[in-house]
Design a protein around this motif. Structure first.
Motif, PDB file in Angstrom:
ATOM      1  N   TRP A  40       0.810  -1.224   0.000  1.00  0.00           N
ATOM      2  CA  TRP A  40       0.000   0.000   0.000  1.00  0.00           C
ATOM      3  C   TRP A  40       0.846   1.277   0.000  1.00  0.00           C
ATOM      4  O   TRP A  40       0.316   2.375  -0.105  1.00  0.00           O
ATOM      5  CB  TRP A  40      -0.921  -0.004   1.209  1.00  0.00           C
ATOM      6  N   MET A  41       2.181   1.194   0.111  1.00  0.00           N
ATOM      7  CA  MET A  41       3.049   2.379   0.107  1.00  0.00           C
ATOM      8  C   MET A  41       3.445   2.695  -1.332  1.00  0.00           C
ATOM      9  O   MET A  41       4.224   1.944  -1.930  1.00  0.00           O
ATOM     10  CB  MET A  41       4.283   2.136   0.961  1.00  0.00           C
TER      11      MET A  41
ATOM     12  N   MET B  86      -6.465   6.093   3.113  1.00  0.00           N
ATOM     13  CA  MET B  86      -7.570   5.158   2.878  1.00  0.00           C
ATOM     14  C   MET B  86      -7.063   3.715   2.809  1.00  0.00           C
ATOM     15  O   MET B  86      -7.674   2.799   3.366  1.00  0.00           O
ATOM     16  CB  MET B  86      -8.289   5.512   1.583  1.00  0.00           C
ATOM     17  N   ILE B  87      -5.909   3.529   2.127  1.00  0.00           N
ATOM     18  CA  ILE B  87      -5.356   2.174   2.029  1.00  0.00           C
ATOM     19  C   ILE B  87      -4.999   1.649   3.413  1.00  0.00           C
ATOM     20  O   ILE B  87      -5.284   0.494   3.751  1.00  0.00           O
ATOM     21  CB  ILE B  87      -4.134   2.178   1.102  1.00  0.00           C
ATOM     22  N   LEU B  88      -4.370   2.556   4.221  1.00  0.00           N
ATOM     23  CA  LEU B  88      -4.033   2.129   5.587  1.00  0.00           C
ATOM     24  C   LEU B  88      -5.283   1.813   6.397  1.00  0.00           C
ATOM     25  O   LEU B  88      -5.339   0.807   7.109  1.00  0.00           O
ATOM     26  CB  LEU B  88      -3.206   3.219   6.261  1.00  0.00           C
ATOM     27  N   ASP B  89      -6.308   2.713   6.280  1.00  0.00           N
ATOM     28  CA  ASP B  89      -7.558   2.467   7.012  1.00  0.00           C
ATOM     29  C   ASP B  89      -8.216   1.174   6.556  1.00  0.00           C
ATOM     30  O   ASP B  89      -8.704   0.379   7.383  1.00  0.00           O
ATOM     31  CB  ASP B  89      -8.516   3.641   6.801  1.00  0.00           C
ATOM     32  N   LYS B  90      -8.279   0.944   5.248  1.00  0.00           N
ATOM     33  CA  LYS B  90      -8.915  -0.268   4.748  1.00  0.00           C
ATOM     34  C   LYS B  90      -8.116  -1.514   5.151  1.00  0.00           C
ATOM     35  O   LYS B  90      -8.688  -2.571   5.423  1.00  0.00           O
ATOM     36  CB  LYS B  90      -9.055  -0.216   3.225  1.00  0.00           C
ATOM     37  N   TYR B  91      -6.755  -1.328   5.170  1.00  0.00           N
ATOM     38  CA  TYR B  91      -5.940  -2.465   5.617  1.00  0.00           C
ATOM     39  C   TYR B  91      -6.254  -2.824   7.067  1.00  0.00           C
ATOM     40  O   TYR B  91      -6.448  -3.995   7.415  1.00  0.00           O
ATOM     41  CB  TYR B  91      -4.465  -2.125   5.446  1.00  0.00           C
ATOM     42  N   GLN B  92      -6.293  -1.772   7.887  1.00  0.00           N
ATOM     43  CA  GLN B  92      -6.605  -2.019   9.299  1.00  0.00           C
ATOM     44  C   GLN B  92      -8.033  -2.532   9.469  1.00  0.00           C
ATOM     45  O   GLN B  92      -8.290  -3.419  10.287  1.00  0.00           O
ATOM     46  CB  GLN B  92      -6.396  -0.729  10.096  1.00  0.00           C
ATOM     47  N   GLN B  93      -8.972  -1.949   8.711  1.00  0.00           N
ATOM     48  CA  GLN B  93     -10.356  -2.424   8.793  1.00  0.00           C
ATOM     49  C   GLN B  93     -10.464  -3.887   8.362  1.00  0.00           C
ATOM     50  O   GLN B  93     -11.159  -4.689   8.997  1.00  0.00           O
ATOM     51  CB  GLN B  93     -11.250  -1.537   7.921  1.00  0.00           C
TER      52      GLN B  93
END
Length: 490
Positions: A50-51, A127-134
């Motif tokens: 995601w980076m 968003m990618i980090l949030d979706k990853y965590q979600q």
């Protein structure tokens, strides 16, 4: 050609072709990894971290005149633009201010575009980090939910195993009790047959001994009691069979539920231990839209709870049936044994009475025979006495006959004549009295003979009755089953 300064993975402005070797060929995959949905390769951006900053490269522009030279190839010399030195009729189209304003406008638009791009990159990274965590949080929650589900299945599976063991034990106990009941019911046939044979044998008694005595009453009572016990035992046997069928039905439901629980536990435990790096995971397009469930947690738990409650109620009913059978076996065995003893006591009493009557008859018969002998001797004596009176009568009558021949006046009625007449009368009277006594003696002898015949017949009747009661009936009644056999034990 790529946009200068754009990430290699961007797809919004310049989409790149999909890699051809993102996943191995389907033919090289193990058969267990094949799924029922067609394979759709994902874009490369879905498989990259995601980076995005690691995928930018430095822009480099080397301005050349190649495009202009290339575009001018193929044109006729007359159609090419004239050299500047030859443009005598050209005029200026824009002013320097316009040139500066255009540059400023381009700068501002570039700055705005870069600012928007930077904001988009930041929002995308966030968003990618949030979706990853979600996604990770959702997966953890799903794993926890699956773990709770596995624990619930293990709990109900242990309850089902415990209840199934209890039901199997209760069914085995009821089966053993049913076998005891069947053996006890079979054991009642022999006493019933013995009692009926006793009644048939006693029908062979003769004469006055064919009496409806206490023995016969007790035998009829014994037949009624044994048949009553058989009916009650048969009723409880039918109840035991029906209860066994109910037990097996409840046990079958428990076994089916347990098998289903084991299969569900195996599947859910496998799902619970699946990770992103596990083997055998694959895409199943549209599987989330398939709802093959037929129950909710409440109805699922209620179904197993109902099976367990049904099994428990059947076990309680089965235990009650076993207790009733145990009590019935004890009661029927005691009833039959008590009546058996009553019949034996009545037989013993009757046998004693018959034996006493037989002894008395034998005594009377002996006396009668003795008396007959005496009467016969007396008859012979009377006959001899009658015969002994013949000569004296002949003498007296001869004397009288001779004296009738006396001449004339010599026919005197003298004392001698009177005495002879009296003697003849006395002898006649004696003979008549002796003959009467002889007739009386002969009548007495006939009476004694008839009494002797009656005594002998009665003695034969008593002997027959005594043989039937003592030898046949009591001989058969020695084989009456024991209490242990009457309650179903071997």
């Amino acid at each position: 050609m790529e946009l200068v300064g754009s990430p290699l993975t961007t797809t919004c402005a310049h989409p790149r072709s999909t890699p051809t070797k993102f996943l191995p060929a389907i033919s090289t995959m193990a058969s267990s990894y094949k799924n029922r949905f067609p394979y759709y390769p994902l874009p490369q951006s879905f498989s990259l971290p995601w980076m995005p900053r690691a995928y930018y490269k430095t822009a480099a522009i080397n301005p050349t005149l190649a495009p202009l030279s290339k575009s001018s190839q193929g044109l006729a010399p007359s159609k090419m633009l004239p050299l500047i030195s030859n443009r005598t009729t050209l005029f200026t189209r824009y002013t320097p201010d316009d040139w500066y304003k255009s540059n400023l406008t381009n700068y501002k638009e570039s700055e705005t575009s870069r600012h928007n791009a930077e904001r988009l990159r930041a929002d995308t990274s966030r968003m990618i980090l949030d979706k990853y965590q979600q996604t990770k949080r959702t997966q953890v929650q799903s794993t926890q939910t699956l773990g709770e589900r596995v624990n619930d299945i293990e709990f109900w599976k242990s309850e089902l195993c415990h209840e199934l063991d209890e039901m199997i034990g209760e069914t085995n106990a009821l089966t053993d009790m049913k076998k005891r009941l069947e053996r006890a019911l079979a054991e009642t046939e022999a006493p019933l047959q013995v009692t009926q044979e006793c009644l048939l044998h006693r029908e062979k008694r003769m004469g006055i001994d064919l009496v409806h005595d206490d023995v016969e009453k007790q035998l009829f009572t014994e037949v009624d009691i044994i048949r009553s016990c058989q009916e009650r035992l048969q009723q409880d046997l039918d109840k035991a069979k029906a209860q066994l069928a109910s037990n097996r039905a409840a046990q079958h439901e428990l076994e089916i539920d347990l098998v289903n629980k084991q299969a569900a536990h195996r599947i859910d435990d496998k799902c619970h231990h699946l990770r992103n790096t596990s083997d055998g995971i694959s895409y199943y397009r549209g599987v989330e839209r398939i709802d093959a469930t037929i129950s909710v947690p409440e109805s699922w738990a209620k179904f197993t709870d109902n099976n367990i409650l049904r099994s428990q109620s059947e076990r309680v009913a089965s235990a009650k049936v076993r207790d009733n059978i145990e009590n019935l076996l004890t009661v029927t065995a005691n009833e039959m044994w008590r009546q058996f003893n009553r019949v034996n006591v009545a037989f013993a009493s009757r046998i004693a009475e018959t034996a006493d009557a037989k002894s008395k008859i034998q005594s009377h018969l002996a006396k009668t025979l003795q008396e007959i002998f005496q009467v016969e001797m007396n008859i012979e004596t009377i006959r001899k006495a009658i015969r002994d009176k013949g000569p004296p009568l002949k003498v007296a009558q001869t004397r009288l006959d001779e004296r009738t021949r006396r001449p004339n006046m010599e026919l005197c009625r003298d004392p001698a004549q009177l005495r002879l007449v009296n003697e003849v009368h006395e002898i006649d009277e004696t003979i008549q009295s002796l003959q009467q006594r002889l007739r009386d003696a002969e009548d007495t002898l006939q009476m004694l003979v008839r009494a002797k015949s009656a005594l002998e017949h009665d003695l034969a009747v008593k002997a027959n009755s005594l043989f039937i009661d003592q030898e046949k009936c009591m001989g058969m009644r020695k084989t009456f089953p024991s209490t242990m056999r009457l309650v179903g034990y071997v």
